[in-house]
Design a protein around this motif. Structure first.
Motif, mmCIF file in Angstrom:
data_model
loop_
_atom_site.group_PDB
_atom_site.id
_atom_site.type_symbol
_atom_site.label_atom_id
_atom_site.label_comp_id
_atom_site.label_asym_id
_atom_site.label_seq_id
_atom_site.Cartn_x
_atom_site.Cartn_y
_atom_site.Cartn_z
ATOM 1 N N GLU A 261 72.679 -7.597 38.320
ATOM 2 C CA GLU A 261 71.700 -8.641 38.677
ATOM 3 C C GLU A 261 70.259 -8.141 38.539
ATOM 4 N N ASN A 262 69.964 -6.965 39.090
ATOM 5 C CA ASN A 262 68.584 -6.460 39.059
ATOM 6 C C ASN A 262 68.142 -6.109 37.643
ATOM 7 N N ALA A 263 69.040 -5.494 36.865
ATOM 8 C CA ALA A 263 68.694 -5.128 35.493
ATOM 9 C C ALA A 263 68.439 -6.385 34.655
ATOM 10 N N ALA A 264 69.297 -7.395 34.806
ATOM 11 C CA ALA A 264 69.129 -8.637 34.042
ATOM 12 C C ALA A 264 67.834 -9.347 34.419
ATOM 13 N N SER A 265 67.478 -9.305 35.696
ATOM 14 C CA SER A 265 66.267 -9.987 36.166
ATOM 15 C C SER A 265 65.016 -9.406 35.529
ATOM 16 N N ILE A 266 64.845 -8.091 35.600
ATOM 17 C CA ILE A 266 63.637 -7.451 35.059
ATOM 18 C C ILE A 266 63.642 -7.494 33.527
ATOM 19 N N ALA A 267 64.789 -7.230 32.920
ATOM 20 C CA ALA A 267 64.871 -7.213 31.453
ATOM 21 C C ALA A 267 64.515 -8.575 30.867
ATOM 22 N N ALA A 268 65.005 -9.644 31.501
ATOM 23 C CA ALA A 268 64.711 -10.992 31.000
ATOM 24 C C ALA A 268 63.219 -11.293 31.069
ATOM 25 N N LEU A 269 62.545 -10.803 32.114
ATOM 26 C CA LEU A 269 61.104 -11.029 32.247
ATOM 27 C C LEU A 269 60.329 -10.235 31.193
ATOM 28 N N VAL A 270 60.792 -9.028 30.903
ATOM 29 C CA VAL A 270 60.128 -8.210 29.869
ATOM 30 C C VAL A 270 60.209 -8.911 28.515
ATOM 31 N N LEU A 271 61.366 -9.488 28.202
ATOM 32 C CA LEU A 271 61.553 -10.146 26.905
ATOM 33 C C LEU A 271 60.652 -11.361 26.744
ATOM 34 N N THR A 272 60.312 -12.014 27.867
ATOM 35 C CA THR A 272 59.468 -13.222 27.784
ATOM 36 C C THR A 272 57.979 -12.888 27.890
ATOM 37 N N THR A 273 57.640 -11.596 27.929
ATOM 38 C CA THR A 273 56.230 -11.195 28.014
ATOM 39 C C THR A 273 55.538 -11.422 26.667
ATOM 40 N N GLU A 274 54.387 -12.068 26.720
ATOM 41 C CA GLU A 274 53.631 -12.344 25.497
ATOM 42 C C GLU A 274 52.240 -11.704 25.549
ATOM 43 N N VAL A 275 51.727 -11.476 26.780
ATOM 44 C CA VAL A 275 50.412 -10.864 26.957
ATOM 45 C C VAL A 275 50.513 -9.801 28.047
ATOM 46 N N LEU A 276 49.898 -8.657 27.804
ATOM 47 C CA LEU A 276 49.869 -7.572 28.792
ATOM 48 C C LEU A 276 48.419 -7.240 29.099
ATOM 49 N N ILE A 277 48.022 -7.335 30.369
ATOM 50 C CA ILE A 277 46.640 -7.090 30.781
ATOM 51 C C ILE A 277 46.610 -5.839 31.659
ATOM 52 N N THR A 278 45.822 -4.857 31.246
ATOM 53 C CA THR A 278 45.701 -3.616 32.022
ATOM 54 C C THR A 278 44.235 -3.229 32.135
ATOM 55 N N GLU A 279 43.925 -2.416 33.121
ATOM 56 C CA GLU A 279 42.558 -1.928 33.277
ATOM 57 C C GLU A 279 42.285 -0.826 32.256
ATOM 58 N N ILE A 280 41.073 -0.838 31.726
ATOM 59 C CA ILE A 280 40.661 0.246 30.828
ATOM 60 C C ILE A 280 40.256 1.429 31.706
ATOM 61 N N PRO A 281 40.905 2.572 31.532
ATOM 62 C CA PRO A 281 40.574 3.706 32.400
ATOM 63 C C PRO A 281 39.130 4.156 32.231
ATOM 64 N N LYS A 282 38.466 4.394 33.356
ATOM 65 C CA LYS A 282 37.055 4.817 33.316
ATOM 66 C C LYS A 282 36.977 6.288 32.935
ATOM 67 N N ARG A 283 36.059 6.583 32.034
ATOM 68 C CA ARG A 283 35.863 7.974 31.638
ATOM 69 C C ARG A 283 35.013 8.684 32.681
ATOM 70 N N GLU A 284 35.469 9.849 33.079
ATOM 71 C CA GLU A 284 34.732 10.638 34.053
ATOM 72 C C GLU A 284 33.543 11.290 33.350
ATOM 73 N N VAL A 285 32.334 10.867 33.740
ATOM 74 C CA VAL A 285 31.119 11.441 33.143
ATOM 75 C C VAL A 285 30.715 12.653 33.971
ATOM 76 N N PRO A 286 30.621 13.845 33.330
ATOM 77 C CA PRO A 286 30.242 15.043 34.094
ATOM 78 C C PRO A 286 28.805 14.934 34.593
ATOM 79 N N PRO A 287 28.505 15.453 35.771
ATOM 80 C CA PRO A 287 27.132 15.382 36.282
ATOM 81 C C PRO A 287 26.192 16.197 35.409
ATOM 82 N N PRO A 288 24.941 15.740 35.261
ATOM 83 C CA PRO A 288 23.987 16.476 34.406
ATOM 84 C C PRO A 288 23.708 17.865 34.959
ATOM 85 N N ALA A 289 23.527 18.804 34.054
ATOM 86 C CA ALA A 289 23.260 20.187 34.464
ATOM 87 C C ALA A 289 21.880 20.287 35.093
#
Length: 590
Positions: free
Chosen positions: A557-585
């Protein structure tokens, strides 16, 4: 002259006020400047928190990659020949584990999009762990198999929504079939087999089977750490309360520091007893009958406690007083449990009974009561068995309705205390790493045994799923249920093609070719399968290679539930990771 000096003096005062006003304005502007800078910085950061959008094939591809990475790490632990996984810890020694959900939860991927797929697998494993307590590796493997089979079909042009419908219908009907195939646990040998397979250790399986045989269906088995090198079981019979005597003067056995009452009467109340006049009527009746008494109240203080201690020391009355366990509404529930277990009447204002009106008839009975410094054990007689069973059934129904994990744990403890006692498995090991691994194995095995008692057992080693994948009648029934839609029928096909995956992986972990092993077990009678422990093909039901039906159902049941949702995915929205800017010397630093 006076007028001129007055004018000059006024002029100086006005100048001073003017200068003070200018200074105040300057200070105010400077004070608000950091706030303005912070607001600008906050706005700048808010604008920088951009999102990345992936569409269609790109979105599904990244999800599948994340799912495969987690599943590949988890599935090597499946079966009796499964390997271990080492988890690094930022503090302390690394953990060496064989538990699917523990491994899955520890994985965090660098790519945000792939990490979303990893989190979906973690959800599958966690769901299986919460519902059945075991089968997390099987659930993860089934999710991977269904997703990979489905992605190929979606890439070929199948409608994902129709596929999902077909997968959902197939999962529901396969789960119902598992329930029909399951056979109830009839003997302690079945429990031994299930515990041995879940823990992958005959020694652990024997200890768990012994614990369950002793405490019964309503008892509780808990896992605790021990300072020794070996594992052992301790049993606590009767109703145990984590409250001790209110005064050390109640102690009868000075060597053991306990007070033991034989054939005692029990007074159960939620009131605070501070005046001895409230309980004199019932105490006078007990002096005549020479019966010992245990008082369970919210508290016994002041004059009342002094009077009880004096009567105890003089030998007038054999008496012990303890505080009621727990707090708030839970305290009332515990007091009612004690009253039902001992046949006492619960004395409280809400039931219209005052302490002054209590007679001997309202007191409960216990064969033996042992009161220590921090705990009390009440061994009740068997006269109240029917009332106890009704109370246990009531608590179980409350537990099903409750969603709070802590409340469920407390209700389980109450059922155990009323039903058959508590078995404590003391786990010992040479190192901390081994101890953690053994505790996880014990917990998995205990959860498997509970699931088996609840819904019965099916042949293990993936044999049950493989048998269903070869059942032509079952497949036709599911295909008829989904109708003539080709894509929905493809969803059913995907589910049936995924069912042999657990057996193939068990064989692969044992060093064999999974497809060859599965082919030898196809179209054989129910129960026939591959025993990876002994490297033989046999009737697994007869040899005791069993899985809880609940674990198999949850995996599907659990595998079918998540797998079926993955198959119907059409758009994936994620955060763009922020680049760590080193402090000025610092230019002043050389």
């Amino acid at each position: 002259i006076c007028i001129n000096s007055l004018i000059i003096h006024s002029y100086f005062i006005i100048m001073k006020l003017f200068i003070a006003l200018i200074i105040a304005i300057i200070c105010t502007v400077k004070a608000f400047q950091p706030i303005k800078q912070n607001a600008i910085a906050f706005r700048r950061n808010t604008l920088q928190m951009a999102k990345k959008l992936s569409f269609r094939e790109d979105s599904r591809k990244k999800l599948v990659e994340g799912i495969n990475i987690v599943a590949n790490a988890v599935k090597i632990t499946l079966g009796p020949k499964g390997r271990n996984v080492v988890l690094e810890r930022s503090y302390g020694a690394p953990e060496i584990v064989n538990d699917g959900v523990t491994i899955a939860r520890d994985i965090v991927l660098e790519d945000p999009e792939m990490n979303v797929g990893a989190k979906l697998v973690q959800e599958v494993a966690s769901k299986s762990d919460n519902k059945a307590g075991d089968g997390t590796t099987t659930s993860t493997l089934m999710t991977q198999e269904i997703v990979n089979q489905g992605i190929r079909v979606v890439a070929a042009g199948a409608n994902p929504v129709s596929l999902r419908n077909g997968i959902s219908v197939a999962a529901a009907m396969l789960s119902a079939k598992v329930k029909d195939l399951a056979k109830p646990v009839t003997s302690n040998a079945d429990l031994l087999s299930i515990a041995t397979i879940a823990s992958n250790s005959p020694t652990m399986g024997a200890i768990i089977a012994k614990a369950y045989e002793k405490v019964g269906e309503n008892g509780s088995t808990v896992v605790e750490e021990s300072q020794t090198l070996t594992d052992e079981v301790e049993f606590t019979e009767g109703l145990t309360i984590d409250r001790g005597y209110l005064s050390p003067y109640f102690v009868k056995d000075t060597e053991r520091q306990v007070s033991e009452l034989i054939n005692a009467r029990i007074l159960v109340t939620d009131k605070k007893i501070s005046s001895v006049q409230e309980i004199i009527p019932v105490l006078e009746q007990l002096v005549k009958t020479k019966e010992p008494i245990l008082i369970v109240a919210e508290d016994v203080t002041g004059e009342a406690l002094s009077a009880l201690v004096v009567n105890k020391l003089r030998g007038v009355l054999d008496i012990v007083a303890i505080k009621a366990p727990s707090f708030g509404d839970r305290r009332k529930a515990y007091l009612q449990d004690i009253a039902i277990a001992t046949g006492a009447t619960y004395v409280a204002d809400e039931v219209g009974i005052s302490l002054e009106s209590v007679t001997v008839d309202l007191l409960g009975r216990a064969d033996r009561v042992v009161v220590g410094k921090d705990s009390t054990t009440i061994v009740a007689d068997s006269a109240n068995k029917d009332a106890l069973l009704k109370r246990i059934a009531q608590i179980k129904s409350e537990m099903e309705l409750s969603e709070n994990k802590f409340d469920k744990e407390k209700m389980t403890e109450r059922i155990a205390a009323l039903g058959g006692g508590i078995a404590r498995i003391k786990v010992g090991a040479a190192t901390e790493t081994e101890l953690k691994d053994k505790k996880l194995r014990y917990e998995d095995a205990l959860n498997s045994v509970k699931s088996a008692l609840e819904m019965g057992v099916v042949p293990g080693g993936g044999a049950c799923m493989l048998y269903m994948s070869c059942d032509a009648e079952l497949k036709n029934n599911i295909l008829n249920a989904v109708g003539t839609n080709e894509d929905e029928r493809l969803g059913v096909e995907i589910m049936f093609r995924s069912l042999p995956a657990p057996m193939k992986q068990i064989a692969k972990n044992a060093g064999l070719e999974g497809e060859v092993v599965a082919e030898k077990c196809r179209n054989k009678p129910y129960g026939f399968g591959y025993n990876a422990q002994t490297d033989t093909y046999e009737d697994l039901l007869l040899t005791g290679v069993l899985d809880p039906a609940k674990v198999t159902i949850n995996a599907i049941e659990n595998a079918a539930s998540i797998a079926a949702l993955v198959l119907t995915t059409e758009v994936l929205i994620t955060e763009i990771p922020k680049r760590e800017v080193p402090p000025p010397a610092d230019p002043n630093y050389v």
